[in-house]
Design a protein around this motif. Sequence first.
Motif, short mmCIF file in Angstrom:
data_model
loop_
_atom_site.label_atom_id
_atom_site.label_comp_id
_atom_site.label_asym_id
_atom_site.label_seq_id
_atom_site.Cartn_x
_atom_site.Cartn_y
_atom_site.Cartn_z
N LEU A 1 0.82 -1.22 0.00
CA LEU A 1 0.00 0.00 0.00
C LEU A 1 0.85 1.26 0.00
O LEU A 1 1.93 1.30 0.59
CB LEU A 1 -0.91 0.03 1.24
CG LEU A 1 -1.83 -1.16 1.47
CD1 LEU A 1 -2.61 -0.97 2.76
CD2 LEU A 1 -2.79 -1.35 0.29
N GLU A 2 0.34 2.27 -0.67
CA GLU A 2 0.87 3.62 -0.53
C GLU A 2 -0.27 4.45 0.06
O GLU A 2 -1.34 4.51 -0.53
CB GLU A 2 1.26 4.20 -1.88
CG GLU A 2 2.41 3.49 -2.55
CD GLU A 2 2.45 3.83 -4.04
OE1 GLU A 2 3.00 4.87 -4.39
OE2 GLU A 2 1.92 3.02 -4.83
N VAL A 3 -0.03 5.03 1.23
CA VAL A 3 -1.09 5.77 1.90
C VAL A 3 -0.73 7.25 1.91
O VAL A 3 0.37 7.62 2.34
CB VAL A 3 -1.27 5.27 3.35
CG1 VAL A 3 -2.38 6.05 4.05
CG2 VAL A 3 -1.56 3.78 3.37
N MET B 1 1.83 13.19 3.99
CA MET B 1 2.85 12.17 4.20
C MET B 1 2.47 11.05 3.26
O MET B 1 1.32 10.61 3.27
CB MET B 1 2.78 11.58 5.62
CG MET B 1 3.21 12.49 6.71
SD MET B 1 3.06 11.65 8.31
CE MET B 1 1.32 11.83 8.67
N GLU B 2 3.41 10.59 2.45
CA GLU B 2 3.14 9.35 1.73
C GLU B 2 3.81 8.24 2.52
O GLU B 2 5.04 8.24 2.69
CB GLU B 2 3.65 9.37 0.28
CG GLU B 2 3.36 8.03 -0.40
CD GLU B 2 3.69 7.98 -1.88
OE1 GLU B 2 3.59 9.02 -2.55
OE2 GLU B 2 4.04 6.88 -2.36
N ILE B 3 3.01 7.33 3.02
CA ILE B 3 3.52 6.21 3.80
C ILE B 3 3.54 5.00 2.88
O ILE B 3 2.49 4.54 2.43
CB ILE B 3 2.63 5.96 5.04
CG1 ILE B 3 2.58 7.24 5.90
CG2 ILE B 3 3.14 4.77 5.86
CD1 ILE B 3 1.50 7.24 6.95
N VAL B 4 4.73 4.53 2.54
CA VAL B 4 4.86 3.44 1.57
C VAL B 4 5.15 2.14 2.32
O VAL B 4 6.14 2.05 3.05
CB VAL B 4 5.99 3.71 0.55
CG1 VAL B 4 6.04 2.60 -0.50
CG2 VAL B 4 5.81 5.07 -0.11
N MET B 5 4.29 1.16 2.14
CA MET B 5 4.47 -0.13 2.81
C MET B 5 5.11 -1.13 1.87
O MET B 5 4.91 -1.09 0.66
CB MET B 5 3.14 -0.68 3.29
CG MET B 5 2.44 0.23 4.29
SD MET B 5 0.90 -0.49 4.81
CE MET B 5 0.14 0.93 5.60
MG LIG Z 1 4.44 6.16 -4.18
#
Ligand SMILES: [Mg+2]
Length: 527
Positions: free
Chosen positions: A40-42, A189-193
């Motif tokens: 996921l990218e949140v 904030m882009e939170i990249v999992m």
């Molecule tokens: Mg991204």
Amino acid sequence: SRTANRLTVVRGSARCPTAAAAAAARDGRSKSKWMGVVGLEVHAQLCSNSKLFSGSRVQFSAPPNALVSFLDASLPGTLPVLNKHCVEAAVMTGLALNCTINKKSMFDRKHYFYADLPVGYQITQQRCPIAINGNLAYSLYVGRNRNHMIPKLVRIQQIQLEQDSGRSLHDDARSQTLIDLNRAGIGLMEIVMKPDMCCGDEAAAAVRELQLILQTLGTCHGNMAEGQLRVDANVSVHQHGRPYGVRAEVKNINSPRFLARAIDYEIQRQIDILENGGKILNETRAFDYKTGQTISLRDKEGKQDYRFMPEPNLPPLAIFDNETLSSNVNPQQVVNIDHIRELLPELPDAKRKRLVEKYGILAEHSFTLVNEDGLVQFFETVLEQTEANPKKVIGWILNDFLALLKQNNLSVNQSPITPPALAELLTLLEKGFISSSAAKQVFVELWEGEGKSAVQIVEQKELGLIQDHRKLEQICQRVIEDHPSEVSEIQQGNWKVLNKLIGQVQRATHGRAAPTVVKFILEKKLS
Ligand SMILES: [Mg+2]
Ligand SMILES: Nc1ncnc2c1ncn2[C@@H]1O[C@H](COP(=O)(O)OP(=O)(O)OP(=O)(O)O)[C@@H](O)[C@H]1O
Ligand SMILES: [Mg+2]
């Protein structure tokens, strides 16, 4: 059917161990050999009064283009000035997600052309983001009644600071597109999992936990329906032991439920294609919640070239800790990781564990408590002020209190019942001054809220249990005299009939006689 297949395959994935065996047994090998892979990218909008690089206010539902500075509108000659509060919020989020905070991070320009991005590039952190290598622990409930909990962990690849874009509003009637730049430049904030999940349920559970953490920190309001938290789901499938497959990216999903459905649909779509000898495209897709399907938006095959380049107008972002903070800088001017760490509140996971350990409540009850804003505090305040034990109190909080809140669509802090009022009521019950049915009645009266306390209500409505031994003796005596046949049955040894007499005493007292005392008196009189 597609639905049946979808369930089989998603649950049958070997990485979802609970259902894997059952699904494999049901469907044979061919359908369960595929495994879903989900990353996921949140995008989380940062809670801040002003935008990331300009002083424009951040406010929802303002008139279109009311909150647009020269920088947001990309006028030549304007320069970005970084909002310190946004940096602190990103650092705090990174710490809560067990990330390493980079003491030096960089801003880049990511170029693409779209009407709601007038400058032609987004300022983001591509090469060196503010936080890296974290993880998020969450719980997955499985089983028929969803009462079996499996602890899970997803790794966080990175958290990057970036700007939001404006919004395009399509007016179909006039076949026009209108641009609203109020959102342009709000801090994200882009939170990249990492691709550590395997199905829709896992992704939805992870996002819910993330949402709760952000809300606890106060770094993002996390309201998905209002677009404050938007999720892109990257989905691929592969076979055990084989390299990961090509991923498709489903953009901008705005609820955990749709996220789960979109992912499960997408996994099955890809399996169907591969089983039929087709190829998965590296493409961007959208979820149509009306049909429950994902649809292709544009393919990434011709790889969009973002032409990343360092943002020349922003120096590298330096962040300090107690060790690196030199005496000649003003602590007010810089962001200090150690200082922010001290401000971290108790996180949802720690809170749940503490509730279970300290009060002996069930794990699933701790989830319900923590999920409802303000409910843990309410529960603990009641406990501080009552003599009732925690296991009794949790029952009242979850069954009676929460049910009435939901029925009336109220939040905990809008409740007409205060913690001291409930605490007093539960003490009356605990000490045997009222029966549990009377307690429910008092509870309703408290809710209707004429400002009376539980004690006052009990007195006015005469709901208290009659403890007075002499008075109860008189009532018992009268009941005995009025029921000669029952009395003789009892005296012949049929003690079951005693319950009938106890019932008569309760009738005479409107349920207010202390049951143990009544039984004691009747037994003494009849034996
Ligand atoms: Mg991204
Ligand atoms: N094979 C795969 N299957 C599913 N997900 C994957 C796979 N490989 C990578 N991912 C996920 O894809 C995402 C990649 O995000 P990242 O921001 O690095 O790149 P991007 O999607 O190309 O960029 P953009 O921010 O422009 O969307 C991560 O969440 C990662 O976990
Ligand atoms: Mg992406």
